[in-house]
Design a protein around this motif. Structure first.
Motif, PDB file in Angstrom:
ATOM      1  N   ASP A 166      38.204   0.325  11.313  1.00 46.00           N
ATOM      2  CA  ASP A 166      38.246   1.217  12.257  1.00 46.00           C
ATOM      3  C   ASP A 166      37.498   1.829  12.413  1.00 46.00           C
ATOM      4  OD1 ASP A 166      40.142   1.723  14.629  1.00 46.00           O
ATOM      5  OD2 ASP A 166      40.841   3.313  13.295  1.00 46.00           O
ATOM      6  N   GLU A 167      36.776   2.681  11.480  1.00 52.20           N
ATOM      7  CA  GLU A 167      35.816   3.563  11.406  1.00 52.20           C
ATOM      8  C   GLU A 167      34.396   2.519  11.756  1.00 52.20           C
ATOM      9  OE1 GLU A 167      35.300   5.228   7.757  1.00 52.20           O
ATOM     10  OE2 GLU A 167      37.863   6.136   7.624  1.00 52.20           O
ATOM     11  N   LEU A 168      34.254   1.493  11.317  1.00 54.65           N
ATOM     12  CA  LEU A 168      32.854   1.119  11.772  1.00 54.65           C
ATOM     13  C   LEU A 168      33.018   0.673  13.341  1.00 54.65           C
ATOM     14  CD1 LEU A 168      32.586  -1.004   8.582  1.00 54.65           C
ATOM     15  CD2 LEU A 168      31.324   1.043   9.470  1.00 54.65           C
ATOM     16  N   ALA A 169      34.094  -0.152  14.176  1.00 51.63           N
ATOM     17  CA  ALA A 169      34.136   0.266  15.243  1.00 51.63           C
ATOM     18  C   ALA A 169      33.866   1.545  15.876  1.00 51.63           C
ATOM     19  CB  ALA A 169      35.466  -0.913  15.538  1.00 51.63           C
ATOM     20  N   ASP A 170      34.381   2.435  15.693  1.00 50.78           N
ATOM     21  CA  ASP A 170      33.930   3.666  16.208  1.00 50.78           C
ATOM     22  C   ASP A 170      32.847   4.129  16.367  1.00 50.78           C
ATOM     23  OD1 ASP A 170      37.136   3.496  16.768  1.00 50.78           O
ATOM     24  OD2 ASP A 170      37.316   5.648  15.748  1.00 50.78           O
ATOM     25  N   LEU A 171      31.900   4.218  15.138  1.00 53.21           N
ATOM     26  CA  LEU A 171      30.981   3.882  14.866  1.00 53.21           C
ATOM     27  C   LEU A 171      29.985   3.287  15.896  1.00 53.21           C
ATOM     28  CD1 LEU A 171      30.569   4.850  10.803  1.00 53.21           C
ATOM     29  CD2 LEU A 171      30.145   6.310  12.582  1.00 53.21           C
ATOM     30  N   LEU A 172      30.694   1.770  15.889  1.00 53.76           N
ATOM     31  CA  LEU A 172      29.692   1.457  16.354  1.00 53.76           C
ATOM     32  C   LEU A 172      29.444   1.683  18.138  1.00 53.76           C
ATOM     33  CD1 LEU A 172      27.562  -1.413  16.990  1.00 53.76           C
ATOM     34  CD2 LEU A 172      30.086  -2.437  17.024  1.00 53.76           C
ATOM     35  N   ALA A 173      31.085   2.183  18.600  1.00 52.72           N
ATOM     36  CA  ALA A 173      31.079   2.217  19.800  1.00 52.72           C
ATOM     37  C   ALA A 173      30.153   3.483  20.516  1.00 52.72           C
ATOM     38  CB  ALA A 173      32.321   2.961  19.803  1.00 52.72           C
ATOM     39  N   ALA A 174      29.801   4.473  19.704  1.00 51.32           N
ATOM     40  CA  ALA A 174      29.218   6.014  19.643  1.00 51.32           C
ATOM     41  C   ALA A 174      27.669   5.577  20.119  1.00 51.32           C
ATOM     42  CB  ALA A 174      29.502   6.471  18.531  1.00 51.32           C
ATOM     43  N   PHE A 175      27.670   4.443  19.899  1.00 49.30           N
ATOM     44  CA  PHE A 175      26.043   4.561  20.388  1.00 49.30           C
ATOM     45  C   PHE A 175      25.788   3.823  21.744  1.00 49.30           C
ATOM     46  CE2 PHE A 175      25.575   4.522  15.046  1.00 49.30           C
ATOM     47  CZ  PHE A 175      24.704   5.696  15.491  1.00 49.30           C
ATOM     48  N   ASP A 176      24.987   3.984  22.295  1.00 53.51           N
ATOM     49  CA  ASP A 176      24.792   3.411  23.411  1.00 53.51           C
ATOM     50  C   ASP A 176      23.867   2.111  23.453  1.00 53.51           C
ATOM     51  OD1 ASP A 176      22.838   4.610  26.213  1.00 53.51           O
ATOM     52  OD2 ASP A 176      23.587   2.716  25.978  1.00 53.51           O
ATOM     53  N   PRO A 177      24.190   0.640  23.324  1.00 52.90           N
ATOM     54  CA  PRO A 177      23.680  -0.600  22.883  1.00 52.90           C
ATOM     55  C   PRO A 177      22.301  -0.504  23.652  1.00 52.90           C
ATOM     56  CG  PRO A 177      25.391  -1.408  24.327  1.00 52.90           C
ATOM     57  CD  PRO A 177      25.909   0.548  24.308  1.00 52.90           C
ATOM     58  N   ARG A 178      21.714   0.789  24.695  1.00 53.74           N
ATOM     59  CA  ARG A 178      21.018  -0.136  25.851  1.00 53.74           C
ATOM     60  C   ARG A 178      19.761   1.309  24.756  1.00 53.74           C
ATOM     61  NH1 ARG A 178      23.157   2.245  30.518  1.00 53.74           N
ATOM     62  NH2 ARG A 178      24.103   3.956  29.148  1.00 53.74           N
ATOM     63  N   GLU A 179      20.213   1.637  23.964  1.00 55.95           N
ATOM     64  CA  GLU A 179      19.195   2.769  23.443  1.00 55.95           C
ATOM     65  C   GLU A 179      19.199   1.961  22.140  1.00 55.95           C
ATOM     66  OE1 GLU A 179      20.468   6.555  22.326  1.00 55.95           O
ATOM     67  OE2 GLU A 179      18.832   7.363  23.480  1.00 55.95           O
ATOM     68  N   PRO A 180      18.041   1.751  21.442  1.00 60.53           N
ATOM     69  CA  PRO A 180      17.657   1.380  20.189  1.00 60.53           C
ATOM     70  C   PRO A 180      18.006   2.817  18.822  1.00 60.53           C
ATOM     71  CG  PRO A 180      15.510   1.300  21.241  1.00 60.53           C
ATOM     72  CD  PRO A 180      16.606   1.384  22.117  1.00 60.53           C
ATOM     73  N   ILE A 181      18.503   2.401  17.343  1.00 62.00           N
ATOM     74  CA  ILE A 181      19.005   3.217  17.309  1.00 62.00           C
ATOM     75  C   ILE A 181      18.099   2.742  15.244  1.00 62.00           C
ATOM     76  CG2 ILE A 181      20.163   4.918  16.276  1.00 62.00           C
ATOM     77  CD1 ILE A 181      20.869   5.108  18.763  1.00 62.00           C
ATOM     78  N   ASN A 182      16.866   3.727  15.404  1.00 59.63           N
ATOM     79  CA  ASN A 182      16.878   3.477  13.861  1.00 59.63           C
ATOM     80  C   ASN A 182      16.926   4.808  13.020  1.00 59.63           C
ATOM     81  OD1 ASN A 182      14.898   0.578  14.579  1.00 59.63           O
ATOM     82  ND2 ASN A 182      13.157   1.705  15.736  1.00 59.63           N
TER      83      ASN A 182
END
Length: 182
Positions: A166-182
């Protein structure tokens, strides 16, 4: 309602004559070898998760890395606690915990995957947690009422794995998939 009857004299006799069996008494109803196999696989899975989470915590980089790395490090500690619970139960059931790191990958339900980006780390850990949730759920159904102690251990681990997912799904949802995060 029927009366509870306990042949305490037989229980005492059995306890004395079979002391070497430790916690396994004549009332143990599960297939001990099947339970040990379930526990052994779960033990390897937990250690793979410890290693993967630790690797991700140590290699996370970027603007959002610090709080996510803290999540990964906390999850690694919890997974290690699960591994210790499983190893203890294996010993209680007369088995020997297999802690050979060379065999973890072969015995584990999940994989050890290093990643370059935070998003990929979150995804890989979420996939592993979902696998763990399904594997623990299946093991709990298999055990049923035949081994209440192992079942309770697996249920408590399952609860934490669901929280992690659940925590990881929330973290994943917090990122905009169009913007690469490094």
């Amino acid at each position: 309602m029927s009366e509870f009857i306990l042949d305490i004299e037989q229980i005492r006799k059995s306890a004395r004559s079979q002391m070497e069996k430790g916690a396994i008494t004549q009332n143990y109803q599960a297939d001990r070898h099947a339970i040990l196999k379930i526990l052994d696989t779960a033990l390897a899975t937990e250690w793979i998760c410890v290693l993967r989470y630790t690797q991700h915590a140590k290699s996370a980089q970027g603007l959002h890395a610090e709080p996510i790395a803290k999540h990964f490090a906390e999850h690694a500690k919890q997974e290690e606690g699960h591994a210790n619970q499983l190893a203890d139960r294996i010993k209680q059931l007369g088995g020997k915990p297999d802690l050979d790191p060379a065999s973890f990958g072969r015995r584990s339900h999940t994989h050890y995957v290093e990643c370059e980006s935070l998003v990929d780390m979150i995804k890989e850990n979420l996939i592993a947690e979902r696998i763990a949730v399904d594997a623990y759920s299946a093991a709990i159904r298999f055990i049923g009422t035949t081994d209440p102690t192992t079942r309770r251990i697996l249920e408590s681990i399952l609860e934490v794995e669901e929280e992690h997912a659940d925590e990881l799904a929330d973290l994943l949802a917090a990122f905009d998939p169009r913007e690469p995060i490094n």
